[in-house]
Write a protein that holds these residues in place. Structure first.
Motif, PDB file in Angstrom:
ATOM      1  N   ARG A  14       1.027  -1.226  -0.231  1.00  0.00           N
ATOM      2  CA  ARG A  14      -0.011   0.097   0.104  1.00  0.00           C
ATOM      3  C   ARG A  14       0.639   1.235  -0.015  1.00  0.00           C
ATOM      4  O   ARG A  14       0.621   2.401  -0.533  1.00  0.00           O
ATOM      5  CB  ARG A  14      -0.844  -0.053   1.145  1.00  0.00           C
ATOM      6  N   GLU A  50      -3.200   5.460  -4.456  1.00  0.00           N
ATOM      7  CA  GLU A  50      -4.291   5.581  -3.890  1.00  0.00           C
ATOM      8  C   GLU A  50      -5.832   5.095  -4.819  1.00  0.00           C
ATOM      9  O   GLU A  50      -6.821   4.908  -4.054  1.00  0.00           O
ATOM     10  CB  GLU A  50      -4.642   6.709  -2.975  1.00  0.00           C
ATOM     11  N   ALA A  66      -7.070   4.192  -8.940  1.00  0.00           N
ATOM     12  CA  ALA A  66      -6.952   3.795 -10.280  1.00  0.00           C
ATOM     13  C   ALA A  66      -6.361   4.997 -11.260  1.00  0.00           C
ATOM     14  O   ALA A  66      -6.919   5.957 -11.078  1.00  0.00           O
ATOM     15  CB  ALA A  66      -8.077   2.813 -10.669  1.00  0.00           C
ATOM     16  N   PRO A  67      -5.490   4.703 -12.115  1.00  0.00           N
ATOM     17  CA  PRO A  67      -5.332   5.582 -13.039  1.00  0.00           C
ATOM     18  C   PRO A  67      -6.369   6.095 -13.937  1.00  0.00           C
ATOM     19  O   PRO A  67      -7.104   5.301 -14.292  1.00  0.00           O
ATOM     20  CB  PRO A  67      -4.284   5.237 -13.802  1.00  0.00           C
ATOM     21  N   ASN A  68      -6.416   7.318 -14.323  1.00  0.00           N
ATOM     22  CA  ASN A  68      -7.546   7.653 -15.298  1.00  0.00           C
ATOM     23  C   ASN A  68      -7.167   7.365 -16.791  1.00  0.00           C
ATOM     24  O   ASN A  68      -8.020   7.049 -17.682  1.00  0.00           O
ATOM     25  CB  ASN A  68      -7.769   9.326 -15.204  1.00  0.00           C
ATOM     26  N   HIS A  69      -5.781   7.347 -17.004  1.00  0.00           N
ATOM     27  CA  HIS A  69      -5.549   6.942 -18.340  1.00  0.00           C
ATOM     28  C   HIS A  69      -4.613   5.939 -18.726  1.00  0.00           C
ATOM     29  O   HIS A  69      -4.016   5.462 -17.493  1.00  0.00           O
ATOM     30  CB  HIS A  69      -4.547   8.295 -18.906  1.00  0.00           C
ATOM     31  N   PRO A  70      -4.473   5.385 -19.591  1.00  0.00           N
ATOM     32  CA  PRO A  70      -3.860   4.042 -19.931  1.00  0.00           C
ATOM     33  C   PRO A  70      -2.481   3.984 -19.633  1.00  0.00           C
ATOM     34  O   PRO A  70      -1.678   5.272 -19.675  1.00  0.00           O
ATOM     35  CB  PRO A  70      -4.050   3.699 -21.223  1.00  0.00           C
ATOM     36  N   SER A  91      -6.572  -6.247  -1.991  1.00  0.00           N
ATOM     37  CA  SER A  91      -7.087  -5.304  -1.109  1.00  0.00           C
ATOM     38  C   SER A  91      -7.157  -3.791  -1.715  1.00  0.00           C
ATOM     39  O   SER A  91      -8.075  -3.229  -1.580  1.00  0.00           O
ATOM     40  CB  SER A  91      -6.353  -5.267   0.261  1.00  0.00           C
ATOM     41  N   ILE A  92      -5.993  -3.583  -2.396  1.00  0.00           N
ATOM     42  CA  ILE A  92      -5.838  -2.213  -3.157  1.00  0.00           C
ATOM     43  C   ILE A  92      -6.661  -2.126  -4.212  1.00  0.00           C
ATOM     44  O   ILE A  92      -7.434  -1.137  -4.240  1.00  0.00           O
ATOM     45  CB  ILE A  92      -4.300  -2.080  -3.452  1.00  0.00           C
ATOM     46  N   ASP A 130      -9.975  -1.493  -3.185  1.00  0.00           N
ATOM     47  CA  ASP A 130     -10.333  -0.193  -2.557  1.00  0.00           C
ATOM     48  C   ASP A 130     -10.564   0.668  -3.975  1.00  0.00           C
ATOM     49  O   ASP A 130     -11.469   1.529  -3.873  1.00  0.00           O
ATOM     50  CB  ASP A 130      -9.317   0.387  -1.811  1.00  0.00           C
ATOM     51  N   TRP A 131      -9.714   0.507  -5.015  1.00  0.00           N
ATOM     52  CA  TRP A 131      -9.830   1.428  -6.068  1.00  0.00           C
ATOM     53  C   TRP A 131     -10.997   1.272  -6.748  1.00  0.00           C
ATOM     54  O   TRP A 131     -11.760   2.382  -7.033  1.00  0.00           O
ATOM     55  CB  TRP A 131      -8.635   1.073  -7.186  1.00  0.00           C
ATOM     56  N   LYS A 152     -13.784   3.058  -4.733  1.00  0.00           N
ATOM     57  CA  LYS A 152     -13.994   4.457  -5.037  1.00  0.00           C
ATOM     58  C   LYS A 152     -14.492   4.781  -6.375  1.00  0.00           C
ATOM     59  O   LYS A 152     -15.339   5.859  -6.554  1.00  0.00           O
ATOM     60  CB  LYS A 152     -12.272   4.962  -5.102  1.00  0.00           C
ATOM     61  N   LEU A 153     -14.189   3.960  -7.449  1.00  0.00           N
ATOM     62  CA  LEU A 153     -14.773   4.364  -8.556  1.00  0.00           C
ATOM     63  C   LEU A 153     -16.299   4.241  -8.631  1.00  0.00           C
ATOM     64  O   LEU A 153     -16.952   4.847  -9.382  1.00  0.00           O
ATOM     65  CB  LEU A 153     -14.309   3.071  -9.715  1.00  0.00           C
ATOM     66  N   PHE A 166     -11.605  -0.791   3.133  1.00  0.00           N
ATOM     67  CA  PHE A 166     -10.802  -1.362   4.242  1.00  0.00           C
ATOM     68  C   PHE A 166     -10.517  -0.213   5.584  1.00  0.00           C
ATOM     69  O   PHE A 166     -10.729  -0.322   6.461  1.00  0.00           O
ATOM     70  CB  PHE A 166      -9.507  -1.891   3.868  1.00  0.00           C
ATOM     71  N   LEU A 177      -7.301  -2.168 -14.935  1.00  0.00           N
ATOM     72  CA  LEU A 177      -7.426  -0.970 -14.606  1.00  0.00           C
ATOM     73  C   LEU A 177      -6.142  -0.061 -15.147  1.00  0.00           C
ATOM     74  O   LEU A 177      -6.559   1.023 -15.678  1.00  0.00           O
ATOM     75  CB  LEU A 177      -7.620  -0.774 -13.244  1.00  0.00           C
ATOM     76  N   GLY A 219      -7.093   2.266 -18.198  1.00  0.00           N
ATOM     77  CA  GLY A 219      -7.423   3.641 -17.687  1.00  0.00           C
ATOM     78  C   GLY A 219      -8.972   3.663 -17.500  1.00  0.00           C
ATOM     79  O   GLY A 219      -9.633   3.280 -18.257  1.00  0.00           O
ATOM     80  N   VAL A 220      -9.303   4.480 -16.482  1.00  0.00           N
ATOM     81  CA  VAL A 220     -10.669   4.753 -16.273  1.00  0.00           C
ATOM     82  C   VAL A 220     -11.368   5.344 -17.290  1.00  0.00           C
ATOM     83  O   VAL A 220     -12.660   5.003 -17.625  1.00  0.00           O
ATOM     84  CB  VAL A 220     -10.966   5.376 -14.730  1.00  0.00           C
ATOM     85  N   ALA A 221     -10.948   6.344 -17.601  1.00  0.00           N
ATOM     86  CA  ALA A 221     -11.556   7.169 -18.678  1.00  0.00           C
ATOM     87  C   ALA A 221     -11.856   6.395 -19.949  1.00  0.00           C
ATOM     88  O   ALA A 221     -13.035   6.153 -20.401  1.00  0.00           O
ATOM     89  CB  ALA A 221     -10.713   8.081 -19.235  1.00  0.00           C
TER      90      ALA A 221
END
Lengths: 507, 507
Positions: free
Chosen positions: A61, A66, A68-72, B138-139, B142-143, B146-147, B156, B383, B387-389
């Motif tokens: 940790r 903290e 996930a990344p927004n971009h690839p 666990s990480i 949590d990611w 949050k999403l 956690f 992830l 990336g999230v976008a």
């Protein structure tokens, strides 16, 4: 396709290259090759790492973001993080110097099979959803049943059949549920609180857990005591005593799990005796050969499952010592209809002609989950890629390695072999000085062995684990790693001797 | 590493080449590359195959030998058999023209993650057995929490936590066992026969099956009726009626499963109302968003899980519509201690300092099985690799595809959209001639749609499946395949029109 080292791969032509599509054949190909090289290099370099991870709780940790990344991000960057942050936190189950718990015997053939299964990505819940997934599984399970000389009632042609579960825990929960529902159909639902389930004090915790999940009253689970003079085997006599006491108290015995190769000491329960008791009292007998079942494809080991004729179900973990990567538990039952009665569902959205024709197996009704991976490809690849003769040779080589280690221990009077070695696992301990003398101080001896084990594992050249058998703390040396060769065993012996000397000197 | 076609690979330099060792880095590398190429070619050629397999029951047993081979066979030969014998028996879940059930959304990134997990082959039952496996899980959980904007109690840091299960079936069995044991601790073991479990008549069969496995009396499982005017959602009012009736009859309600995106029609149960009822009666509320949970990482879809604040647990299947290959079910609980109380085991051979320090998570106590694969690598790769976008963009593209298909259907008055479309699944049917007229002959209409669906699937250009909702037979078009593009949807529409014309003409 030559041998690249990881840095070459990661700094090569693909550095900075992000995936452009969720799935594209060319991207898949390029990155797939990169990860194959990455893993091949990992196997090549595996001796560089301490076998047991040396990180502290919470290490990761601190190193990862903290969110996930927004971009690839480029796959090369992720692989670099695997090297820098994940590998240090891995205990190297694939290391040739891994002798802990039981082996996790991954192989090239199994990896290839797993790749195909992941690539096809079929969800084979019933025959209809991908006929090959069901049919190949039935076929390889018959192949394996023949290799193990299981009675014909366990084959599809004999009215039974085999299925690939994930783990033994699932196999036991399924068979236990079947036995529970059989009993409740006879006795009425209100009887659930009076059903009793049996194992020995050496039985894997999976049985107690399965009983608890299945709603069996925890106070009706029996861990029947075993004795050193029986080599920690469950006997028919002790089972019968326990069963009769429970019946006198108004309970109904429904299920007994006999083990061939217990986790602590590879003890072998007395199947023939247990089968007699199970038959007499109408109990379901499951034979759990999670570890040792594999060896029984060799004629010289087959006698360890003599008595399986009297069992209702049998299972072994191909991911332990049969060259299949995790997970792959092979389970057979004589009466699939008992499983189906307990586990079937038939919602409208899964209705189809094949099921209605009753000519097909729908494996969803043989397991806990609906969805299931195409695990049979892995087993098929292993059986064909190595062939039965070589698989037997590999298993025998592991047994020889254990014999070698046992022989080395026997030559050194500081050590004791605590229980008989049947397969590829040796349970030993260091005795305090005064070689050969009686009246060992058990408490002190246990502490000494605990110290020695921790000292070895902290150094990281080998990894072994412990068990406590009949009050005795033993160190377990479980051979069977796919990369382990005789020279590794000799090196392990050198490590044991060194640390024995060290703790003797300090103690 | 160029693009090879399968025949080139199989006739190339490795033909006739058998594996010499169970695991050798160079053999692994060579054969790994070969199988990567094989799968990349499969994706390239996937349109060649009928989407739904057209084989007959028992096809494979006729083609394969009756026993495992004694000697090794070249991997090239096995791959040729995969092409000739397995591929025809596969229903191509990865095809861009696959619209059946729900998608199985495999991706390049997930495949790479699965390769790493298979390669490391760690058995991560507790923290100690491979710290990175537990910590990365666990990480990433949590990611993901949050999403999804899950309440902090599911993280956690908020006293809760997430875990990767194999499937939703397992997630439900675990949470249901926890709720059962909580109740029995309060009420006494003898009360097990009087515990009641709730879903709706649209709830996945997994809940009923889990209840049965957990020893709940099958007559105490309630499939609360839903209504067309509520869009087949479970309402607080109907749940309350059912619960109160059971209480009056002496039962104890313990568990309700609310669904966000039901299997038949993607209906969304009324979480806020259900949470109120669950709270009032002390029931465990599990929210099953197996399919639709993925979409909730997009702000415009998040409202579908409003009310999750009142749930005890939540799960979605990342292998359905979140670009993870099978299997990967994400589950969160607010009180892990309730899971651990129901599912923990602590045998001597697994005892270790990290567990005793109480600073670590031992995931074996959060699931049914002991052994567990390192699934978090796959999710982490997805992830980071996309990336999230982009993940949001992919999900939105699938929803747009479903909207497009829905729009095309709406323009043709022969078709009816049977229930509202919320996500990427459209439930429609063909109406018999007399466009727009009332008083449809339901029986005839159902038969007509069944004929049309069978006609389409037998042709093999697309694959769709059916459901029956409120007595109405509907055809389900579930977009979300990783290879599906807008052009495939237009082609699917052409197929639907053609077969509609055909069955209309013949009927």
């Amino acid at each position: 396709m030559g041998s690249l080292n990881t840095d070459d791969i990661l700094d090569g032509q693909f550095a900075g290259d992000c995936l452009q599509k969720p799935l594209d054949p060319d991207e898949f190909r390029r990155h797939g090759h990169m990860v194959v090289d990455f893993i091949a290099d990992y196997y090549k370099d595996i001796n560089k790492y301490p076998v047991r991870s040396q990180v502290e709780p919470g290490y990761l940790r601190k190193r990862l973001p903290e969110a996930a990344p927004n971009h690839p991000e480029p796959i090369t960057d992720i692989l670099r993080d695997v090297t820098n942050h994940i590998v240090p936190g891995i205990t190297h189950w694939m290391s040739p110097n891994y002798y802990a718990y039981f082996p996790s015997s991954g192989s090239t053939a199994a990896f290839l099979g797993e790749m195909l299964s992941t690539g096809f990505n079929v969800v084979g819940f019933n025959w209809m959803s991908s006929p090959a997934a069901t049919e190949l599984e039935s076929i390889v399970m018959d192949w394996l049943a023949k290799l193990l000389h299981l009675p014909s009632q366990f084959l599809f042609s004999g009215g039974g059949g085999g299925v690939l579960q994930g783990t033994t825990c699932e196999a036991i929960l399924c068979t236990l549920s079947a036995s529970r529902d059989q009993a409740l159909t006879r006795l009425g639902r209100n009887h659930i609180g009076r059903l009793a389930v049996y194992g020995s004090d050496q039985t894997h915790c999976a049985v107690q857990k399965a009983a608890q999940i299945a709603g069996i009253n925890p106070s009706n689970f029996r861990a029947v005591p075993t004795r050193r003079e029986d080599a920690f085997a469950l006997t028919g006599e002790s089972l019968r005593l326990s069963v009769e006491k429970d019946i006198a108290a108004g309970l109904t015995p429904i299920f007994v799990c006999a083990t061939v190769g217990t986790t602590s000491s590879t003890a072998v329960d007395r199947l023939l005796e247990i089968a007699d008791v199970a038959k007499e009292y109408g109990m379901w007998l499951h034979v759990d050969a999670a570890y040792a079942g594999s060896a029984c494809i060799c004629p010289e080991f087959r006698h360890f499952i003599d008595g399986v004729e009297g069992a209702d179900s049998f299972s072994f973990n191909a991911h332990k010592w049969f060259f299949n990567n995790l997970d792959c538990c092979c389970m057979w039952v004589k009466r699939p209809e008992a499983l189906v009665a307990a586990l079937s569902t038939n919602p409208e959205y899964l209705k189809n002609r094949a099921t209605e024709s009753r000519q097909v197996v729908d494996y969803k009704d043989w397991q806990i989950a609906l969805s299931r991976r195409f695990r049979a490809l892995k087993m098929w690849m292993v059986l064909r890629g190595y062939g039965v003769a070589n698989l037997r040779n590999y298993l025998r080589a592991h047994v020889r390695m254990a014999k070698l280690f046992e022989g080395l221990l026997r030559l050194d009077c500081r050590f004791e072999i605590v229980v008989p070695r049947y397969f590829s696992t040796v349970c030993f301990r260091l005795l305090p000085p005064r070689c050969g003398e009686r009246d060992v101080d058990e408490k002190r001896t246990n502490e000494l062995n605990q110290q020695m084990l921790e000292s070895m594992n902290a150094e990281g050249k080998v990894y072994m684990t412990h068990a406590v058998i009949g009050g005795v703390y033993v160190i377990r040396f479980a051979a069977g790693g796919t990369l382990t060769e005789e020279r590794h065993v000799r090196e392990a012996w050198a490590v044991v001797k060194e640390h024995a000397g060290k703790v003797m000197a300090s103690g």
